[in-house]
Design an enzyme around this catalytic site. Structure first.
Site, PDB file in Angstrom:
ATOM      1  N   GLU A  65     -12.734  20.516  24.193  1.00  0.00           N
ATOM      2  CA  GLU A  65     -12.571  21.223  25.464  1.00  0.00           C
ATOM      3  C   GLU A  65     -13.545  20.715  26.536  1.00  0.00           C
ATOM      4  O   GLU A  65     -13.177  20.623  27.705  1.00  0.00           O
ATOM      5  CB  GLU A  65     -12.824  22.709  25.200  1.00  0.00           C
ATOM      6  CG  GLU A  65     -12.229  23.647  26.183  1.00  0.00           C
ATOM      7  CD  GLU A  65     -12.343  25.087  25.703  1.00  0.00           C
ATOM      8  OE1 GLU A  65     -13.053  25.843  26.374  1.00  0.00           O
ATOM      9  OE2 GLU A  65     -11.739  25.434  24.682  1.00  0.00           O
ATOM     10  N   ASP A  66     -14.766  20.402  26.145  1.00  0.00           N
ATOM     11  CA  ASP A  66     -15.825  20.144  27.136  1.00  0.00           C
ATOM     12  C   ASP A  66     -16.416  18.745  27.129  1.00  0.00           C
ATOM     13  O   ASP A  66     -17.362  18.479  27.873  1.00  0.00           O
ATOM     14  CB  ASP A  66     -16.961  21.155  26.932  1.00  0.00           C
ATOM     15  CG  ASP A  66     -16.522  22.583  27.208  1.00  0.00           C
ATOM     16  OD1 ASP A  66     -15.549  22.768  27.956  1.00  0.00           O
ATOM     17  OD2 ASP A  66     -17.160  23.505  26.677  1.00  0.00           O
TER      18      ASP A  66
END
Length: 136
Positions: A65-66
């Site tokens: 996600e990051d």
């Protein structure tokens, strides 16, 4: 046990390298890696989880996600089971925030037990962090 410990430390190392430049949004700018380590700690110490797949997924839950991490990379390093759990807890950041939250609620009942454990520990960590201080 030794090989499980090595697998766990491999996940810590991988997550630390991937999140090395990131900081939390608290006033201190806490290193981001403290978050996935904290999520894994909640699972191990408070929920008494010993499932290595759950603990690895907790450590890796924000990497796709990051960071520039892919699901294929997770599978290559940690196997298909860890990949599946990480996939279940990963939001699609191309969607608006409210849509991501709506999908989390809609999908939660259908998640695996492992994914539910990671997601609940993640939420608990974030709530405790909010109680500790207000983000910037």
């Amino acid at each position: 046990m030794g090989s499980e410990m090595a697998r766990l430390l491999e996940a810590v190392d991988f997550a630390a390298r991937k999140h090395k430049e990131q900081r939390r949004l608290d006033p201190e700018g806490t290193p981001y890696i403290n978050h996935p380590i904290g999520v894994a700690r909640i699972l191990a110490h408070e929920a008494r989880v010993t499932d290595i797949v759950v603990l690895q997924a907790a450590l890796l839950h924000d990497t796709v996600e990051d960071t520039d991490t892919t699901f294929s990379e997770i599978e290559e390093w940690f196997g298909a089971e860890v990949r599946r759990v990480v996939e279940e807890v990963t939001d699609d950041k191309t969607l608006p925030k409210m849509e991501r939250k709506r999908l989390q609620i809609e999908r939660a009942p259908h998640c695996s037990r492992r994914a539910k454990l990671v997601k609940l520990a993640d939420k608990l960590y974030n709530l405790r962090d909010l109680n500790r201080c207000t983000p910037r």
